[in-house]
Design an enzyme around this catalytic site. Structure first.
Site, PDB file in Angstrom:
ATOM      1  N   GLU A 193      -3.123  -9.728   4.343  1.00 54.87           N
ATOM      2  CA  GLU A 193      -3.842  -9.400   5.577  1.00 54.87           C
ATOM      3  C   GLU A 193      -4.847 -10.471   5.990  1.00 54.87           C
ATOM      4  O   GLU A 193      -5.048 -10.705   7.168  1.00 54.87           O
ATOM      5  CB  GLU A 193      -4.579  -8.058   5.429  1.00 54.87           C
ATOM      6  CG  GLU A 193      -3.688  -6.831   5.501  1.00 54.87           C
ATOM      7  CD  GLU A 193      -3.136  -6.407   4.151  1.00 54.87           C
ATOM      8  OE1 GLU A 193      -3.202  -7.189   3.180  1.00 54.87           O
ATOM      9  OE2 GLU A 193      -2.651  -5.263   4.066  1.00 54.87           O
ATOM     10  N   GLU A 251       0.830  -1.212   0.000  1.00 52.11           N
ATOM     11  CA  GLU A 251       0.000   0.000   0.000  1.00 52.11           C
ATOM     12  C   GLU A 251       0.862   1.258   0.000  1.00 52.11           C
ATOM     13  O   GLU A 251       0.537   2.245  -0.666  1.00 52.11           O
ATOM     14  CB  GLU A 251      -0.942  -0.025   1.215  1.00 52.11           C
ATOM     15  CG  GLU A 251      -1.975  -1.140   1.092  1.00 52.11           C
ATOM     16  CD  GLU A 251      -2.757  -1.389   2.374  1.00 52.11           C
ATOM     17  OE1 GLU A 251      -2.116  -1.704   3.398  1.00 52.11           O
ATOM     18  OE2 GLU A 251      -3.993  -1.275   2.347  1.00 52.11           O
TER      19      GLU A 251
HETATM   20  C1  HXC Z   1       6.220  -7.481  12.508  1.00 49.71           C
HETATM   21  C2  HXC Z   1       7.543  -8.769  11.127  1.00 49.71           C
HETATM   22  C3  HXC Z   1       6.684  -8.519  10.029  1.00 49.71           C
HETATM   23  C4  HXC Z   1       5.546  -7.693  10.250  1.00 49.71           C
HETATM   24  C5  HXC Z   1       8.272  -9.797   9.349  1.00 49.71           C
HETATM   25  N1  HXC Z   1       8.521  -9.565  10.663  1.00 49.71           N
HETATM   26  N2  HXC Z   1       7.165  -9.177   8.948  1.00 49.71           N
HETATM   27  N3  HXC Z   1       7.311  -8.246  12.345  1.00 49.71           N
HETATM   28  N4  HXC Z   1       5.365  -7.185  11.494  1.00 49.71           N
HETATM   29  N5  HXC Z   1       4.692  -7.372   9.279  1.00 49.71           N
HETATM   30  C6  HXC Z   1       9.617 -10.060  11.472  1.00 49.71           C
HETATM   31  C7  HXC Z   1       9.451 -11.532  11.791  1.00 49.71           C
HETATM   32  O1  HXC Z   1       8.589 -11.689  12.899  1.00 49.71           O
HETATM   33  C8  HXC Z   1      10.869 -11.913  12.108  1.00 49.71           C
HETATM   34  O2  HXC Z   1      11.175 -11.470  13.403  1.00 49.71           O
HETATM   35  C9  HXC Z   1      11.678 -11.086  11.121  1.00 49.71           C
HETATM   36  O3  HXC Z   1      10.824 -10.016  10.735  1.00 49.71           O
HETATM   37  C10 HXC Z   1      12.075 -11.862   9.881  1.00 49.71           C
HETATM   38  O4  HXC Z   1      10.908 -12.417   9.300  1.00 49.71           O
HETATM   39  P1  HXC Z   1      10.756 -13.979   8.937  1.00 49.71           P
HETATM   40  O5  HXC Z   1       9.320 -14.282   8.875  1.00 49.71           O
HETATM   41  O6  HXC Z   1      11.603 -14.807   9.818  1.00 49.71           O
HETATM   42  O7  HXC Z   1      11.401 -13.984   7.445  1.00 49.71           O
HETATM   43  P2  HXC Z   1      11.081 -14.978   6.251  1.00 49.71           P
HETATM   44  O8  HXC Z   1      10.929 -16.387   6.764  1.00 49.71           O
HETATM   45  O9  HXC Z   1      12.089 -14.687   5.203  1.00 49.71           O
HETATM   46  O10 HXC Z   1       9.625 -14.573   5.712  1.00 49.71           O
HETATM   47  C11 HXC Z   1       9.431 -13.297   5.101  1.00 49.71           C
HETATM   48  C12 HXC Z   1       7.935 -12.962   5.007  1.00 49.71           C
HETATM   49  C13 HXC Z   1       7.291 -13.104   6.418  1.00 49.71           C
HETATM   50  C14 HXC Z   1       7.243 -13.916   4.008  1.00 49.71           C
HETATM   51  C15 HXC Z   1       7.822 -11.548   4.476  1.00 49.71           C
HETATM   52  O11 HXC Z   1       8.057 -12.359   7.344  1.00 49.71           O
HETATM   53  C16 HXC Z   1       5.888 -12.604   6.503  1.00 49.71           C
HETATM   54  O12 HXC Z   1       4.961 -13.289   6.065  1.00 49.71           O
HETATM   55  N6  HXC Z   1       5.676 -11.459   7.141  1.00 49.71           N
HETATM   56  C17 HXC Z   1       4.375 -10.902   7.393  1.00 49.71           C
HETATM   57  C18 HXC Z   1       3.793 -10.331   6.153  1.00 49.71           C
HETATM   58  C19 HXC Z   1       2.406  -9.797   6.394  1.00 49.71           C
HETATM   59  O13 HXC Z   1       1.489 -10.527   6.804  1.00 49.71           O
HETATM   60  N7  HXC Z   1       2.188  -8.488   6.172  1.00 49.71           N
HETATM   61  C20 HXC Z   1       0.901  -7.847   6.365  1.00 49.71           C
HETATM   62  C21 HXC Z   1       0.832  -7.242   7.731  1.00 49.71           C
HETATM   63  S1  HXC Z   1      -0.773  -6.576   8.036  1.00 49.71           S
HETATM   64  P3  HXC Z   1      11.966 -12.389  14.462  1.00 49.71           P
HETATM   65  O14 HXC Z   1      11.890 -11.582  15.702  1.00 49.71           O
HETATM   66  O15 HXC Z   1      11.241 -13.700  14.498  1.00 49.71           O
HETATM   67  O16 HXC Z   1      13.336 -12.483  13.856  1.00 49.71           O
HETATM   68  C22 HXC Z   1      -0.795  -5.092   7.276  1.00 49.71           C
HETATM   69  C23 HXC Z   1      -2.079  -4.338   7.413  1.00 49.71           C
HETATM   70  C24 HXC Z   1      -1.948  -2.929   6.912  1.00 49.71           C
HETATM   71  O17 HXC Z   1       0.140  -4.673   6.683  1.00 49.71           O
HETATM   72  C25 HXC Z   1      -3.260  -2.216   7.066  1.00 49.71           C
HETATM   73  C26 HXC Z   1      -3.544  -1.487   8.297  1.00 49.71           C
HETATM   74  C27 HXC Z   1      -2.461  -1.302   9.291  1.00 49.71           C
END
Ligand code: HXC
Length: 263
Positions: free
Chosen positions: A134, A114
């Site tokens: 999401e 976004e």
């Molecule tokens: C908080 C996050 C994060 C996030 C990653 N991390 N994404 N922390 N918020 N959105 C952190 C992980 O917890 C982890 O911390 C570190 O970053 C590395 O991530 P990994 O997952 O270990 O890496 P990898 O296995 O390479 O996977 C990458 C990834 C995955 C596929 C991008 O991290 C992922 O799925 N992230 C979430 C993506 C997501 O759902 N985004 C949407 C969020 S909701 P530690 O401490 O374990 O090392 C949103 C809503 C917006 O955006 C609208 C209103 C606000």
């Protein structure tokens, strides 16, 4: 420049370019509230700086931004989100008049996707990956994803990405669909250099004319075609009030480069 904790902000090219680097690589640049406040502060600072012609936003390592910070928002209740107008301040990005170029180096997920779509030009690195995951978290996009993605990639593809929370879009498809302007091959450094080069080209133009053009193009998002054409025509007429229009057209006749006063 100012001292920030979640981003780096620096002026480049003699002050013509403001570069904002999201700098929480260990959290894949998750967009915490503190980080977004800093991004907005930097954007507003550069927008107000008369030297700056364009702003570049980029990420680090393998992420542009992996979304809003899940750890930070997970315990919010409806009343917290609603009463505090959580994410409301993101809307002020649309009020920035200077062009914003996103250099998307890796993951641009959820709020990261976004944020890219809130920018005016998106350049993708080869490893860029766009998605709206999401729904996997039991929530929906909250910063324009449901509205903007459909305009960029069409309803069917946007629905597939949003409703499954999977089926991410790679750089090549993003370029083909028009979500990004183009893919820049090579390293993250090459991508950033290209984004800065585009910014420099924009910074060569007349600033008021750039701002008028950006306002017109963005109006296409908000109003219908007939209203948009009316707006474009009035702002087009308005350019004839600028010295830079006289200089631009005179320079063409004299077969020389324009020397814009408001560059
Ligand atoms: C908080 C996050 C994060 C996030 C990653 N991390 N994404 N922390 N918020 N959105 C952190 C992980 O917890 C982890 O911390 C570190 O970053 C590395 O991530 P990994 O997952 O270990 O890496 P990898 O296995 O390479 O996977 C990458 C990834 C995955 C596929 C991008 O991290 C992922 O799925 N992230 C979430 C993506 C997501 O759902 N985004 C949407 C969020 S909701 P530690 O401490 O374990 O090392 C949103 C809503 C917006 O955006 C609208 C209103 C606000």
């Amino acid at each position: 420049g100012k001292e920030y904790t979640c981003i780096q902000a620096e002026l480049l090219e003699g002050g013509a370019i403001g570069l904002i680097t999201l700098d929480r690589p260990k959290a894949l640049n998750a967009l915490s509230e503190a980080l977004m406040k800093e991004v907005l502060d930097a954007l507003q600072t550069y927008d107000a700086d008369p030297q700056v012609g364009a702003i570049v936003i980029t990420g680090k390592d393998k992420a542009f931004a992996a979304g809003a910070d899940i750890k930070e928002m997970k315990d919010k209740r409806f009343v917290d989100a609603y009463a505090s107008r959580f994410v409301f301040h993101w809307n002020s990005i649309s009020a920035i008049r200077k062009p914003i170029i996103a250099a998307v180096n890796g993951y641009a997920l959820g709020g990261g996707c976004e944020l890219a779509m809130l920018c005016d030009i998106v350049l993708a690195g080869e490893k860029a990956m766009f998605g709206q995951p999401e729904l996997n978290l039991g929530t929906i996009p909250g910063i324009g994803g449901t509205q903007r993605l459909i305009r960029e990639v069409g309803k069917s593809r946007a629905m597939e990405m949003i409703l499954t929370g999977k089926h991410f879009m790679d750089a090549e498809e993003a370029a083909q669909k028009g979500l990004v302007s183009r893919v820049v091959p090579g390293s993250n450094d090459a991508l950033l250099a290209e984004a800065i080069s585009v910014g420099k080209q924009i910074a060569q133009q007349s600033k008021p004319v750039v701002a008028l053009a950006k306002e017109c193009v963005n109006a296409a998002y908000e109003i219908g075609l007939q209203e948009g054409i009316k707006k474009e025509q009035s702002l087009f007429y308005a350019t004839f009030a600028l010295e830079d229009q006289k200089e631009g057209m005179q320079a063409f006749i004299e077969k020389r480069k324009p020397d814009f006063k408001h560059k």
